[in-house]
Enzyme design. Structure first.
Site, PDB file in Angstrom:
ATOM      1  NE  ARG A  22       5.822   8.300  -2.298  1.00  0.00           N
ATOM      2  CZ  ARG A  22       6.615   7.705  -1.398  1.00  0.00           C
ATOM      3  NH1 ARG A  22       6.809   6.397  -1.435  1.00  0.00           N
ATOM      4  NH2 ARG A  22       7.213   8.406  -0.447  1.00  0.00           N
ATOM      5  CG  HIS A  66       9.598   2.320   0.383  1.00  0.00           C
ATOM      6  ND1 HIS A  66      10.292   2.184  -0.789  1.00  0.00           N
ATOM      7  CD2 HIS A  66       9.628   1.089   0.975  1.00  0.00           C
ATOM      8  CE1 HIS A  66      10.716   0.934  -0.923  1.00  0.00           C
ATOM      9  NE2 HIS A  66      10.326   0.249   0.145  1.00  0.00           N
ATOM     10  NE  ARG A 122       0.954   5.936   3.760  1.00  0.00           N
ATOM     11  CZ  ARG A 122       0.845   6.795   2.752  1.00  0.00           C
ATOM     12  NH1 ARG A 122       1.309   8.013   2.850  1.00  0.00           N
ATOM     13  NH2 ARG A 122       0.259   6.425   1.614  1.00  0.00           N
ATOM     14  CG  ASN A 135      12.088  -2.423  -3.652  1.00  0.00           C
ATOM     15  OD1 ASN A 135      11.412  -1.420  -3.451  1.00  0.00           O
ATOM     16  ND2 ASN A 135      12.358  -3.293  -2.696  1.00  0.00           N
TER      17      ASN A 135
HETATM   18 FE1  HDD Z   1       7.123  -2.709   1.300  1.00  0.00          FE
HETATM   19  C1  HDD Z   1       6.068   0.494   1.321  1.00  0.00           C
HETATM   20  C2  HDD Z   1       8.414  -2.274  -1.863  1.00  0.00           C
HETATM   21  C3  HDD Z   1       8.409  -5.891   1.372  1.00  0.00           C
HETATM   22  C4  HDD Z   1       5.538  -3.272   4.218  1.00  0.00           C
HETATM   23  N1  HDD Z   1       7.241  -1.179   0.003  1.00  0.00           N
HETATM   24  C5  HDD Z   1       6.719   0.059   0.185  1.00  0.00           C
HETATM   25  C6  HDD Z   1       6.955   0.865  -0.974  1.00  0.00           C
HETATM   26  C7  HDD Z   1       7.616   0.081  -1.867  1.00  0.00           C
HETATM   27  C8  HDD Z   1       7.786  -1.206  -1.255  1.00  0.00           C
HETATM   28  C9  HDD Z   1       8.086   0.490  -3.241  1.00  0.00           C
HETATM   29  C10 HDD Z   1       6.556   2.315  -1.140  1.00  0.00           C
HETATM   30  C11 HDD Z   1       5.221   2.430  -1.817  1.00  0.00           C
HETATM   31  C12 HDD Z   1       4.881   3.881  -2.038  1.00  0.00           C
HETATM   32  O1  HDD Z   1       5.563   4.519  -2.840  1.00  0.00           O
HETATM   33  O2  HDD Z   1       3.945   4.331  -1.397  1.00  0.00           O
HETATM   34  N2  HDD Z   1       8.264  -3.834   0.058  1.00  0.00           N
HETATM   35  C13 HDD Z   1       8.586  -3.506  -1.242  1.00  0.00           C
HETATM   36  C14 HDD Z   1       9.150  -4.661  -1.892  1.00  0.00           C
HETATM   37  C15 HDD Z   1       9.155  -5.669  -0.982  1.00  0.00           C
HETATM   38  C16 HDD Z   1       8.585  -5.155   0.235  1.00  0.00           C
HETATM   39  C17 HDD Z   1       9.615  -4.709  -3.330  1.00  0.00           C
HETATM   40  C18 HDD Z   1       9.624  -7.079  -1.133  1.00  0.00           C
HETATM   41  C19 HDD Z   1       9.324  -7.821  -2.159  1.00  0.00           C
HETATM   42  N3  HDD Z   1       7.021  -4.278   2.586  1.00  0.00           N
HETATM   43  C20 HDD Z   1       7.602  -5.507   2.420  1.00  0.00           C
HETATM   44  C21 HDD Z   1       7.205  -6.376   3.508  1.00  0.00           C
HETATM   45  C22 HDD Z   1       6.372  -5.643   4.305  1.00  0.00           C
HETATM   46  C23 HDD Z   1       6.280  -4.326   3.713  1.00  0.00           C
HETATM   47  C24 HDD Z   1       7.636  -7.821   3.665  1.00  0.00           C
HETATM   48  C25 HDD Z   1       5.660  -6.029   5.577  1.00  0.00           C
HETATM   49  C26 HDD Z   1       5.433  -7.226   5.977  1.00  0.00           C
HETATM   50  N4  HDD Z   1       6.057  -1.566   2.597  1.00  0.00           N
HETATM   51  C27 HDD Z   1       5.458  -2.023   3.703  1.00  0.00           C
HETATM   52  C28 HDD Z   1       4.580  -0.995   4.379  1.00  0.00           C
HETATM   53  C29 HDD Z   1       4.726   0.225   3.401  1.00  0.00           C
HETATM   54  C30 HDD Z   1       5.700  -0.286   2.372  1.00  0.00           C
HETATM   55  C31 HDD Z   1       4.860  -0.776   5.792  1.00  0.00           C
HETATM   56  C32 HDD Z   1       5.069   1.572   3.997  1.00  0.00           C
HETATM   57  C33 HDD Z   1       4.165   2.554   3.330  1.00  0.00           C
HETATM   58  C34 HDD Z   1       3.234   1.763   2.574  1.00  0.00           C
HETATM   59  O3  HDD Z   1       3.512   0.446   2.741  1.00  0.00           O
HETATM   60  O4  HDD Z   1       2.302   2.177   1.915  1.00  0.00           O
HETATM   61  O5  HDD Z   1       3.292  -1.426   4.446  1.00  0.00           O
END
Ligand code: HDD
Length: 710
Positions: A129, A91, A386, A165
């Site tokens: 966001r 993202h 980050r 999402n």
């Molecule tokens: Fe995630 C970012 C949505 C599963 C680990 N995720 C991130 C963002 C969104 C989602 C919208 C961007 C947030 C922003 O605008 O800063 N992610 C989802 C949804 C999931 C999902 C709807 C399933 C239901 N995500 C998921 C899993 C993991 C992550 C299973 C890790 C085990 N996601 C992350 C992250 C991020 C992220 C690596 C990257 C940047 C952040 O978190 O802040 O931690």
């Protein structure tokens, strides 16, 4: 888009009192002062007015070696060198906006005591966001991908984040699979290709080996993967959360955002072209809507299940790869969100905003959804890498309520807290919060069993809801989905991959698998092992989300003119569109004055024919006027505008001589007839989205049809 953004004075919208409260926390510099050299200082605050010229040991003529002693110059370069922070691991590319949220009434109090969901007198400031998942910060907006829809509610009980999402399900069931899945979808490790796309071997290899991904991949390959606008997407919390009411009862819940404008997508051909023509298309679209006052709005809904119904379904309600079909668990709409203010500084707000699924408030809880449990760790952890320790103190992340605890120090600590830093202490042995005062307490959940690395039985079934999704699409949506998968597989150059994908698709739908096998050169699949259930569900197809009344709000209409056009008709159309909060753009042979038929009046064109493309607009209108039409007819680019818009099923309108331009452009399109259709008035014709009228001023027909949008 740019013309509107620059012509209209940038507005920060109508800030509610509660939004102002959030804003008071920000160290916003007055833009006027921030840019005048008189007010400049160094980072330590010393007034300084020359930030352009390095201190030199001058020789005659002001030349000479630059001096290392110039601390001000070095500070400027040093800070520049450190401007970048790690982008989000997923993202990374996003756009944000401020807004507010309110509930209609207290009907949700039967499920929760959280005031944000039950107190209609509250207006809760929010920051949202939107994002793509796969591409880096500099990738294009319109790529095929899932879109993030993350919302931060600034409540007096602390920040609450729904990190959702635009698709209601997720690719994998267990958080431990997330790194594998993301490695597979991200660019291939040897050459870092492709950018912002899942059209490559590794992604489809993973798909062929993990049947649990099929449901979400089908959503992403449908038109949902290429939204027309962030403002026309649904949002889903995806994971199952819980709500706790005043009696201490617990309900399972799924969160939903439903857009006022309906759910709309680009055509794949448009999405591909816009990625090159205007990679910031969605970002600018969001800003344009807010700046022009067409504030994006979503209804907020909840699907709620009492604990007693947890095991009632043939799917596990804690499995994030499954929806709760709305015919089984209807959505209750309880509130509304409006985005009404652009960010002032992208980095400070959109880039530094940090969402955490673990950020909940009293009255809301987690469930045993294994994906959610892992997410609760990952988001907290990623903010550290980050943004560093104390990221919660950044203005965009700061809660609006007081923060009090004994967590201390760390890099970039900006809070000065008086007193002892432990508890209990000689001044206070009373716990700082308790349940009676609204403090958060975990729900007392009964647990028994063995500690095992395992998955619940219903987590093993992966195809039923994928088929349900596919069956629920309209004929056109199914066609698009087949084309999308075929496109992606055509980009996989390892035959093992596209051959392995076909049997996986075959378990979902035999006809679909056969069609794709033919397109991509896969082996023709035999009859599938799994028996199809043939069921359909409501509110899966985008067609089920048309607004109750057709809306032209925030749609972009290009008006093609040349010298000698009929100004009255064009001005009439513009006025009508303005009333409906749509934006019109004059496109002419040059960006400048285009004179009307009488020669005494003129309009300024916003763009010239080569400066924009039909893909960037929702509808086209060809102005009347003999001389104008003659010029337009002879211009190859104009002919392309019309043909391309027609190919993308856009509404095209023309009046008087303007019709000739359409006739010329579409002369070899057999199906189109510009003769009056049965049921239409004599002076207006509608055929395949083309609306024409020989001598209309502005009949309601034209306005109504343009309002249908695409
Ligand atoms: Fe995630 C970012 C949505 C599963 C680990 N995720 C991130 C963002 C969104 C989602 C919208 C961007 C947030 C922003 O605008 O800063 N992610 C989802 C949804 C999931 C999902 C709807 C399933 C239901 N995500 C998921 C899993 C993991 C992550 C299973 C890790 C085990 N996601 C992350 C992250 C991020 C992220 C690596 C990257 C940047 C952040 O978190 O802040 O931690």
């Amino acid at each position: 888009m740019t013309s509107i953004a620059s012509a209209v004075k940038r507005t920060f919208g109508e800030m509610t009192a509660d939004q102002k409260q959030v804003d008071l926390q920000r160290d916003t510099v007055d833009p006027q002062k921030g840019h005048s050299s008189a007010g400049m200082t160094t980072m330590h605050g010393m007034p300084f007015d020359n930030t352009q010229t390095w201190l030199k040991a001058t020789q005659p003529e002001g030349t000479g070696p630059a001096l290392l002693e110039d601390q001000v110059a070095m500070e400027k370069i040093h800070r520049f060198d450190h401007e970048r922070i790690p982008e989000r691991v997923v993202h990374a590319r996003g756009a944000g906006a401020h807004g507010h949220f309110h509930v209609f009434d207290d009907r949700a109090s039967k499920y929760t005591f959280a005031p944000v969901l039950t107190d209609p007198s509250r207006t809760t400031p929010v920051f949202v966001r939107f994002s793509t998942v796969q591409g880096p910060r500099g990738s294009a907006d319109t790529v095929r991908d899932v879109r993030g829809f993350a919302t931060k509610f600034y409540t007096p009980e602390g920040n609450w984040d729904i990190v959702g999402n635009d698709i209601p399900v997720f690719f994998v069931q267990d958080a431990m699979q997330f790194p594998d899945f993301i490695h597979a979808v991200k660019p291939e490790p040897h050459n870092e290709v492709p950018t912002g796309q899942s059209a490559h071997n590794n992604f489809w290899d993973f798909f062929s080996l993990q049947s649990q991904t099929t449901h979400t991949v089908f959503w992403a390959m449908s038109d949902r993967g290429i939204p027309r606008s962030f403002r026309m997407m649904q949002g889903f919390g995806v994971n199952t959360f819980t709500l706790i009411n005043a009696k201490g009862e617990r309900h399972f819940v799924k969160f939903h955002w439903t857009p006022e404008l309906g759910v709309h997508s680009l055509m794949w051909d448009e999405a591909l072209k816009i990625a090159g023509q205007d990679p910031d298309f969605h970002r600018k679209d969001l800003e344009e809507a807010i700046v022009t006052g067409a504030y994006p709005k979503w209804k907020f809904g909840i699907q709620v299940l009492p604990e007693s119904r947890e095991h009632e379904f043939d799917f596990d309600i804690l499995d994030a790869t499954k929806i709760w079909p709305e015919e089984l668990v209807p959505i209750e709409y309880i509130g509304e969100m409006t985005l009404n203010r652009c960010v002032d500084e992208f980095f400070a707000e959109t880039e530094q905003v940090a969402f955490c699924t673990s950020h909940i408030v009293p009255g809301i809880g987690f469930s045993d959804d294994p994906l959610l449990q892992g997410r609760n760790f990952s988001y907290l952890d990623t903010q550290q890498s980050r943004l560093g320790t104390n990221w919660e103190q950044l203005p965009i992340n700061r809660p609006v309520c007081p923060v009090l605890n004994h967590i201390r120090d760390g890099k970039h600590q900006s809070r000065i807290t008086k007193g002892v830093n432990y508890w209990p202490n000689r001044f206070n042995t009373i716990p700082p919060t308790d349940e009676d005062k609204g403090g958060y307490h975990e729900f007392a959940q009964t647990l028994h069993g063995m500690k095992l690395r395992t998955r619940a039985p219903k987590f093993q079934e992966h195809y039923s809801q994928t088929e349900l999704f596919y069956n629920s699409l309209s004929v056109v949506e199914k066609k698009h989905l087949i084309e999308a998968i075929s496109f992606e597989l055509s980009h996989c150059d390892d035959p093992l991959v596209y051959k392995n994908v076909i049997p996986q698709l075959n378990e979902i739908d035999h006809e679909l698998a056969k069609a794709i096998a033919i397109n991509v050169g896969g082996d023709m699949p035999p009859e599938p092992k799994r028996k199809s259930h043939g069921k359909r569900a409501i509110r899966i197809s985008q067609m089920d989300f048309m607004p109750e009344k057709p809306l032209v709000k925030s749609r972009r209409i290009a008006i093609l003119v040349a010298d000698g056009f009929d100004i009255d008709v064009v001005e009439g159309l513009r006025a009508a569109m303005k009333l409906g909060s749509a934006s019109t753009f004059i496109i002419g042979p040059r960006r400048g004055k285009i004179s009307g038929a009488t020669g005494t009046t003129s309009v300024m064109a916003d763009h010239h024919f080569e400066g924009q493309r039909s893909t960037l607009f929702d509808a086209l209108f060809i102005a009347p006027g003999a001389k104008s039409a003659d010029t337009l007819k002879k211009d190859g680019r104009v002919i392309h505008w019309v043909r391309e818009a027609f190919g993308h099923c856009k509404t095209i309108g023309a009046v008087g001589e303007g019709i000739e331009v359409i006739r010329k452009a579409l002369q070899d399109v057999e199906k189109i007839s510009l003769a009056p259709l049965a049921g239409q008035t004599d002076d207006a014709t509608i055929s395949y989205g083309v609306v024409t009228a020989p001598k209309i001023s502005l009949s309601s027909t034209v306005t109504d049809v343009l309002m249908v949008g695409k």
